[in-house]
Design an enzyme around this catalytic site. Structure first.
Site, PDB file in Angstrom:
ATOM      1  N   GLU A  69       0.856  -1.184   0.000  1.00  0.00           N
ATOM      2  CA  GLU A  69       0.000   0.000   0.000  1.00  0.00           C
ATOM      3  C   GLU A  69       0.898   1.242   0.000  1.00  0.00           C
ATOM      4  O   GLU A  69       1.778   1.372   0.848  1.00  0.00           O
ATOM      5  CB  GLU A  69      -0.917  -0.024   1.228  1.00  0.00           C
ATOM      6  CG  GLU A  69      -1.693   1.249   1.489  1.00  0.00           C
ATOM      7  CD  GLU A  69      -2.559   1.704   0.319  1.00  0.00           C
ATOM      8  OE1 GLU A  69      -3.449   0.941  -0.088  1.00  0.00           O
ATOM      9  OE2 GLU A  69      -2.326   2.829  -0.184  1.00  0.00           O
ATOM     10  N   ARG A  92     -10.516   2.092  -9.442  1.00  0.00           N
ATOM     11  CA  ARG A  92     -11.252   1.807 -10.670  1.00  0.00           C
ATOM     12  C   ARG A  92     -11.457   3.105 -11.458  1.00  0.00           C
ATOM     13  O   ARG A  92     -11.583   4.176 -10.872  1.00  0.00           O
ATOM     14  CB  ARG A  92     -12.591   1.143 -10.339  1.00  0.00           C
ATOM     15  CG  ARG A  92     -12.377  -0.206  -9.661  1.00  0.00           C
ATOM     16  CD  ARG A  92     -13.661  -0.904  -9.352  1.00  0.00           C
ATOM     17  NE  ARG A  92     -14.483  -1.191 -10.509  1.00  0.00           N
ATOM     18  CZ  ARG A  92     -14.395  -2.283 -11.268  1.00  0.00           C
ATOM     19  NH1 ARG A  92     -13.477  -3.198 -11.012  1.00  0.00           N
ATOM     20  NH2 ARG A  92     -15.208  -2.456 -12.282  1.00  0.00           N
ATOM     21  N   HIS A 120     -32.673 -10.941  23.203  1.00  0.00           N
ATOM     22  CA  HIS A 120     -31.467 -11.513  23.798  1.00  0.00           C
ATOM     23  C   HIS A 120     -31.411 -12.997  23.474  1.00  0.00           C
ATOM     24  O   HIS A 120     -32.452 -13.656  23.528  1.00  0.00           O
ATOM     25  CB  HIS A 120     -31.498 -11.318  25.313  1.00  0.00           C
ATOM     26  CG  HIS A 120     -30.347 -11.977  25.999  1.00  0.00           C
ATOM     27  ND1 HIS A 120     -29.068 -11.464  25.956  1.00  0.00           N
ATOM     28  CD2 HIS A 120     -30.272 -13.124  26.739  1.00  0.00           C
ATOM     29  CE1 HIS A 120     -28.263 -12.249  26.644  1.00  0.00           C
ATOM     30  NE2 HIS A 120     -28.963 -13.273  27.126  1.00  0.00           N
TER      31      HIS A 120
HETATM   32  P1  FAD Z   1     -21.214  -1.499 -13.342  1.00  0.00           P
HETATM   33  O1  FAD Z   1     -21.666  -2.507 -12.365  1.00  0.00           O
HETATM   34  O2  FAD Z   1     -19.772  -1.453 -13.694  1.00  0.00           O
HETATM   35  O3  FAD Z   1     -22.103  -1.717 -14.650  1.00  0.00           O
HETATM   36  C1  FAD Z   1     -21.884  -0.980 -15.806  1.00  0.00           C
HETATM   37  C2  FAD Z   1     -22.383  -1.794 -16.975  1.00  0.00           C
HETATM   38  O4  FAD Z   1     -22.377  -0.968 -18.145  1.00  0.00           O
HETATM   39  C3  FAD Z   1     -21.500  -2.991 -17.293  1.00  0.00           C
HETATM   40  O5  FAD Z   1     -22.280  -4.165 -17.307  1.00  0.00           O
HETATM   41  C4  FAD Z   1     -20.920  -2.677 -18.676  1.00  0.00           C
HETATM   42  O6  FAD Z   1     -20.761  -3.833 -19.483  1.00  0.00           O
HETATM   43  C5  FAD Z   1     -21.983  -1.751 -19.261  1.00  0.00           C
HETATM   44  N1  FAD Z   1     -21.487  -0.846 -20.286  1.00  0.00           N
HETATM   45  C6  FAD Z   1     -20.433  -0.007 -20.201  1.00  0.00           C
HETATM   46  N2  FAD Z   1     -20.310   0.733 -21.328  1.00  0.00           N
HETATM   47  C7  FAD Z   1     -21.304   0.322 -22.149  1.00  0.00           C
HETATM   48  C8  FAD Z   1     -21.708   0.677 -23.473  1.00  0.00           C
HETATM   49  N3  FAD Z   1     -21.061   1.622 -24.164  1.00  0.00           N
HETATM   50  N4  FAD Z   1     -22.764   0.040 -24.027  1.00  0.00           N
HETATM   51  C9  FAD Z   1     -23.449  -0.921 -23.338  1.00  0.00           C
HETATM   52  N5  FAD Z   1     -23.106  -1.297 -22.081  1.00  0.00           N
HETATM   53  C10 FAD Z   1     -22.062  -0.679 -21.495  1.00  0.00           C
HETATM   54  N6  FAD Z   1     -19.932  -2.719  -3.979  1.00  0.00           N
HETATM   55  C11 FAD Z   1     -20.686  -2.910  -2.862  1.00  0.00           C
HETATM   56  O7  FAD Z   1     -21.565  -2.098  -2.581  1.00  0.00           O
HETATM   57  N7  FAD Z   1     -20.483  -3.981  -2.038  1.00  0.00           N
HETATM   58  C12 FAD Z   1     -19.512  -4.899  -2.285  1.00  0.00           C
HETATM   59  O8  FAD Z   1     -19.351  -5.843  -1.514  1.00  0.00           O
HETATM   60  C13 FAD Z   1     -18.703  -4.728  -3.436  1.00  0.00           C
HETATM   61  N8  FAD Z   1     -17.731  -5.617  -3.739  1.00  0.00           N
HETATM   62  C14 FAD Z   1     -16.983  -5.435  -4.867  1.00  0.00           C
HETATM   63  C15 FAD Z   1     -15.972  -6.361  -5.135  1.00  0.00           C
HETATM   64  C16 FAD Z   1     -15.188  -6.199  -6.265  1.00  0.00           C
HETATM   65  C17 FAD Z   1     -14.101  -7.203  -6.564  1.00  0.00           C
HETATM   66  C18 FAD Z   1     -15.444  -5.122  -7.163  1.00  0.00           C
HETATM   67  C19 FAD Z   1     -14.621  -4.943  -8.409  1.00  0.00           C
HETATM   68  C20 FAD Z   1     -16.440  -4.194  -6.896  1.00  0.00           C
HETATM   69  C21 FAD Z   1     -17.221  -4.348  -5.738  1.00  0.00           C
HETATM   70  N9  FAD Z   1     -18.225  -3.426  -5.430  1.00  0.00           N
HETATM   71  C22 FAD Z   1     -18.953  -3.599  -4.289  1.00  0.00           C
HETATM   72  C23 FAD Z   1     -18.499  -2.236  -6.274  1.00  0.00           C
HETATM   73  C24 FAD Z   1     -19.718  -2.468  -7.192  1.00  0.00           C
HETATM   74  O9  FAD Z   1     -19.518  -3.621  -7.961  1.00  0.00           O
HETATM   75  C25 FAD Z   1     -19.909  -1.252  -8.086  1.00  0.00           C
HETATM   76  O10 FAD Z   1     -19.965  -0.088  -7.293  1.00  0.00           O
HETATM   77  C26 FAD Z   1     -21.200  -1.357  -8.905  1.00  0.00           C
HETATM   78  O11 FAD Z   1     -21.165  -2.501  -9.730  1.00  0.00           O
HETATM   79  C27 FAD Z   1     -21.380  -0.098  -9.775  1.00  0.00           C
HETATM   80  O12 FAD Z   1     -22.540  -0.227 -10.529  1.00  0.00           O
HETATM   81  P2  FAD Z   1     -22.715   0.562 -11.920  1.00  0.00           P
HETATM   82  O13 FAD Z   1     -24.068   0.193 -12.414  1.00  0.00           O
HETATM   83  O14 FAD Z   1     -22.377   1.969 -11.732  1.00  0.00           O
HETATM   84  O15 FAD Z   1     -21.585  -0.028 -12.870  1.00  0.00           O
END
Ligand code: FAD
Length: 457
Positions: free
Chosen positions: A210, A259, A434
């Site tokens: 880190e 990310r 409890h």
């Molecule tokens: P995303 O889930 O990234 O979805 C975006 C979607 O858009 C994707 O399916 C992608 O394919 C699609 N897309 C992108 N561009 C295009 C395009 N031009 N045309 C069509 N489709 C497109 N969060 C929690 O709250 N709790 C947890 O325990 C947790 N654990 C995690 C563990 C890991 C290993 C990771 C990597 C993340 C974790 N997260 C967790 C974070 C969480 O996954 C994200 O915050 C969440 O998925 C965000 O949702 P979103 O809809 O913004 O984006």
């Protein structure tokens, strides 16, 4: 399927599919465009798969401690391929569930890569990884409003590509069914710690690098101290304040340094940006009227439940309602063993914030309660950790921070309390069944008031 919609949602992750469902509930004709799998990162490469793996490794750990409970087990071993298959089946089942919800809400799901040509006009092309039957490339869909929910992707170190062999992203590691002997993890944030937890239980030698002076930024300092002690006991080596040197990389290096928001496909809009994220106001409106953006694409906190809530708010505003989002009460869980649950300000943040107001922060009050003093924790045999409640001088609850079994569930009660401006005495005077963990939350609140029953004040 028509080509004209009230609302087009780009991206089918938690932000996008929830926005689509809410807009459809409000009577909109909605199209949802997704280039990969419904459920996005959370469902396919994040929250759910990691928890499915952690469920296995926690059980494995517990089995190896079973003699403490008078249960003899010998030669417990773990079949990594089975563990990964189980994870994949869980994910598949939930993805199907999302698909079903879209159908029932009469949302047109368009499988393809969307490119926004101008506000309300999206061109669809065949995705790179062509997994489902697709519409003809180049088809145009149009709408009055647009909700962008394209999410984020793993960031790498300068000059390093994720080759899936030596340098891995979290996406790569989730499908590995061969166990490396050693795993270096670059980044001591939530995702890095999750993987350290999983792979150390599987028997890997883990080193976390880190660059900052401390792991788990934003987490209460007392919790960090205990977590570090727990990780050390699991033989996880933590090196802080050090920039990782890729030349000295081990056989496998997981890079989880953050990310990057996915802005491919929306460049033509020339939206106002906030560093690498799309800028939005509290109504989730981007800089062009009729364009909203949600989730990891915009978020100061990249969490699935933040994306869900922002999705709902964007959809409601797009349909003429007036909702706002703020970051004051965002809970989160970390699935260390035991777990961490946190909501609101840490003690340090609370004292700093008061300091800015002209006071020195001495009005901040803190109460604690150790899990070891909870009957249920003793009975279950999981006594590590504590609950901490932070309040201001008037008794307003500012933050709750928990390390211990079920912390990620327990934090839900604290979230309700903070969201609805409860005072410490209200939490202290709410009694629970409890023996349960919420009793510890009541005791921590009583401790703020120096009225603890089961510990000495
Ligand atoms: P995303 O889930 O990234 O979805 C975006 C979607 O858009 C994707 O399916 C992608 O394919 C699609 N897309 C992108 N561009 C295009 C395009 N031009 N045309 C069509 N489709 C497109 N969060 C929690 O709250 N709790 C947890 O325990 C947790 N654990 C995690 C563990 C890991 C290993 C990771 C990597 C993340 C974790 N997260 C967790 C974070 C969480 O996954 C994200 O915050 C969440 O998925 C965000 O949702 P979103 O809809 O913004 O984006």
């Amino acid at each position: 399927m028509s080509d004209k919609y009230d609302i087009i949602v780009l991206g089918g992750g938690p932000g996008g599919y929830v926005a689509a469902i809410r807009a459809a509930q409000l009577g909109a004709k909605v199209a949802l465009i997704e280039k990969d799998k419904l459920g996005g990162t959370c469902l396919n490469r994040g929250c759910i798969p990691t928890k499915a793996l952690i469920a296995c490794t926690n059980l494995y750990d517990k089995i190896r401690q079973s003699e403490n409970y008078g249960i003899k087990t010998s030669n417990a071993s773990i079949d990594l391929k089975h563990v990964i298959d189980r994870k994949n089946k869980i994910v598949e089942k939930i993805v199907k569930g999302v698909e079903f919800l879209l159908q029932k809400n009469k949302i047109d799901f368009i499988y393809g890569t969307g490119k926004v040509l101008e506000p309300g006009k999206v061109e669809i092309s065949t995705p790179d990884s062509h997994k489902l039957p697709c519409l003809p490339a180049g088809r145009l869909v149009v709408s009055r409003k647009l909700i962008l929910a394209t999410g984020s992707s793993p960031a790498s170190l300068p000059g390093i590509n994720f080759d899936g062999i030596r340098f891995l992203s979290s996406d790569n590691l989730l499908d590995y069914n061969e166990l490396p002997e050693k795993l270096d993890i670059v980044g001591g944030g939530i995702i890095g710690i999750h993987f350290a937890q999983i792979y150390s239980s599987l028997g890997c030698e883990i080193t976390i690098y880190e660059a900052m002076p401390e792991i788990l930024p934003g987490i209460d300092e007392e919790i960090i101290t205990t977590v570090k002690r727990i990780l050390k006991r699991k033989n996880i080596n933590i090196i802080t304040g050090t920039i990782f040197d890729p030349k000295k990389a081990n056989e496998k290096t997981l890079i989880c340094i953050g990310r990057t928001p996915n802005t491919q496909g929306i460049e033509n809009l020339n939206l106002k940006m906030d560093r690498k994220s799309v800028f939005v106001n509290e109504k989730m409106e981007a800089s062009i009227p009729g364009v909203y953006a949600v989730g990891d694409l915009v978020s100061r906190k990249m969490l699935a439940h933040v994306a869900y809530e922002q999705g709902v708010i964007a959809a409601e505003n797009a349909m003429g309602l007036n909702r706002t989002f703020n970051y004051d009460c965002v809970p989160f869980g970390i699935y260390t063993s035991p777990e961490i649950g946190s909501v609101g300000l840490t003690e340090k943040e609370a004292r700093l914030r008061q300091g800015f107001g002209g006071q020195a922060g001495e009005n901040i009050k803190v109460g604690r309660f150790p899990f070891a003093a909870l009957g249920i924790a003793q009975a279950i045999g999981e006594i590590e950790g504590s609950i901490k409640v932070v309040s201001d001088g008037e008794g307003k609850i500012l933050g709750v921070h928990i390390l211990g079994l079920e912390a990620t569930t327990l934090i839900g009660i604290a979230t309700v309390a903070i969201k609805h401006n409860l005072k410490v005495d209200q939490l202290a005077e709410t009694f629970h069944a409890h023996p349960t963990y919420p009793e510890g939350l009541q005791e921590a609140a009583l401790n703020v008031l120096r009225r603890s029953i089961h510990i000495i004040n």
